[in-house]
Design a protein around this motif. Sequence first.
Motif, short mmCIF file in Angstrom:
data_model
loop_
_atom_site.label_atom_id
_atom_site.label_comp_id
_atom_site.label_asym_id
_atom_site.label_seq_id
_atom_site.Cartn_x
_atom_site.Cartn_y
_atom_site.Cartn_z
N GLU A 169 -0.13 55.51 -15.55
CA GLU A 169 -1.50 55.31 -16.03
C GLU A 169 -1.56 54.04 -16.87
O GLU A 169 -0.54 53.56 -17.37
CB GLU A 169 -1.99 56.51 -16.84
N PHE A 170 -2.76 53.49 -16.98
CA PHE A 170 -3.02 52.34 -17.83
C PHE A 170 -3.85 52.80 -19.02
O PHE A 170 -4.72 53.66 -18.87
CB PHE A 170 -3.82 51.27 -17.10
N VAL A 171 -3.60 52.20 -20.17
CA VAL A 171 -4.48 52.37 -21.33
C VAL A 171 -5.41 51.16 -21.32
O VAL A 171 -4.95 50.01 -21.27
CB VAL A 171 -3.68 52.45 -22.65
N PHE A 172 -6.70 51.43 -21.37
CA PHE A 172 -7.70 50.37 -21.30
C PHE A 172 -7.41 49.29 -22.35
O PHE A 172 -7.15 49.58 -23.51
CB PHE A 172 -9.10 50.94 -21.51
N GLY A 173 -7.41 48.03 -21.90
CA GLY A 173 -7.21 46.89 -22.78
C GLY A 173 -5.77 46.42 -22.91
O GLY A 173 -5.52 45.30 -23.36
N ARG A 174 -4.81 47.23 -22.52
CA ARG A 174 -3.40 46.83 -22.62
C ARG A 174 -2.96 46.04 -21.40
O ARG A 174 -3.54 46.14 -20.32
CB ARG A 174 -2.51 48.05 -22.78
N THR A 175 -1.89 45.28 -21.59
CA THR A 175 -1.33 44.49 -20.50
C THR A 175 -0.01 45.10 -20.06
O THR A 175 0.80 45.54 -20.88
CB THR A 175 -1.10 43.03 -20.96
N TYR A 176 0.19 45.13 -18.74
CA TYR A 176 1.38 45.74 -18.14
C TYR A 176 2.05 44.75 -17.20
O TYR A 176 1.44 43.80 -16.75
CB TYR A 176 0.99 47.01 -17.36
N ARG A 177 3.31 45.06 -16.90
CA ARG A 177 4.05 44.29 -15.89
C ARG A 177 4.36 45.22 -14.74
O ARG A 177 5.07 46.21 -14.92
CB ARG A 177 5.36 43.76 -16.47
N ILE A 178 3.83 44.87 -13.58
CA ILE A 178 4.15 45.60 -12.36
C ILE A 178 5.34 44.90 -11.72
O ILE A 178 5.34 43.68 -11.58
CB ILE A 178 2.94 45.60 -11.40
N GLU A 179 6.35 45.64 -11.35
CA GLU A 179 7.53 45.07 -10.70
C GLU A 179 7.42 45.31 -9.20
O GLU A 179 7.36 46.46 -8.75
CB GLU A 179 8.80 45.72 -11.24
N VAL A 180 7.38 44.23 -8.43
CA VAL A 180 7.25 44.31 -6.98
C VAL A 180 8.55 43.85 -6.34
O VAL A 180 9.11 42.82 -6.72
CB VAL A 180 6.08 43.43 -6.47
N THR A 181 9.03 44.60 -5.36
CA THR A 181 10.26 44.25 -4.65
C THR A 181 9.91 43.86 -3.22
O THR A 181 9.18 44.57 -2.54
CB THR A 181 11.26 45.42 -4.65
N ILE A 182 10.47 42.72 -2.79
CA ILE A 182 10.31 42.25 -1.42
C ILE A 182 11.69 42.12 -0.79
O ILE A 182 12.70 42.09 -1.50
CB ILE A 182 9.57 40.89 -1.36
N GLU A 183 11.71 42.05 0.54
CA GLU A 183 12.97 41.87 1.25
C GLU A 183 12.90 40.56 2.02
O GLU A 183 12.03 40.37 2.86
CB GLU A 183 13.20 43.04 2.20
N LEU A 184 13.83 39.66 1.71
CA LEU A 184 13.92 38.38 2.41
C LEU A 184 14.87 38.56 3.58
O LEU A 184 16.02 38.97 3.40
CB LEU A 184 14.43 37.30 1.45
N PRO A 185 14.41 38.28 4.82
CA PRO A 185 15.17 38.66 6.02
C PRO A 185 16.38 37.80 6.35
O PRO A 185 17.28 38.26 7.05
CB PRO A 185 14.14 38.56 7.13
N ASN A 186 16.42 36.55 5.87
CA ASN A 186 17.58 35.71 6.17
C ASN A 186 17.67 34.59 5.14
O ASN A 186 16.86 34.49 4.22
CB ASN A 186 17.55 35.18 7.61
N SER A 187 18.68 33.73 5.31
CA SER A 187 18.96 32.70 4.31
C SER A 187 17.93 31.57 4.29
O SER A 187 17.99 30.72 3.40
CB SER A 187 20.35 32.10 4.56
N CYS A 188 17.02 31.55 5.23
CA CYS A 188 15.96 30.52 5.23
C CYS A 188 14.76 30.92 4.39
O CYS A 188 13.84 30.13 4.21
CB CYS A 188 15.52 30.23 6.66
N TYR A 189 14.73 32.14 3.88
CA TYR A 189 13.62 32.63 3.08
C TYR A 189 13.98 32.57 1.60
O TYR A 189 15.08 32.99 1.20
CB TYR A 189 13.29 34.07 3.43
#
Length: 138
Positions: A43-63
Amino acid sequence: MKRLIPLILITFLAFSCSNDDDSYYHDYHLEYIGAVDANVPSEFVFGRTYRIEVTIELPNSCYFYYNQYDYFYEGTSRLIYPIAHVDDGVSCTEDIREVTFPIPVQALQQETYTFKFYQGQDSSGQDTFFTIDVPVVN
């Protein structure tokens, strides 16, 4: 002599900035890359700032990932499209790796946030997402 020094300096700079060295320059393009996971508060508390952590997958060494993403507003939803830098015209190795990056979010709406994380396109070319809802409390 005072006129000769700027002329020598300009000539030196013009030749020293030559881009004949192709080892530093290559073709590349940017492309959306699918998210595989996201760490979002329950949940978020109104007015506060949060950090969302997003994970991606890079498929090869060119990415490569350089902390680039598109963040679109759609009503109470937020669409998040991670962007990868992809080297063109070079040989790539199979080097699948995950990268996690933060997105700052300030809770400035009273309604529930719906985060839609881009995952790729389906067989008909439509964007697909995984969705996480985060309610806002006072």
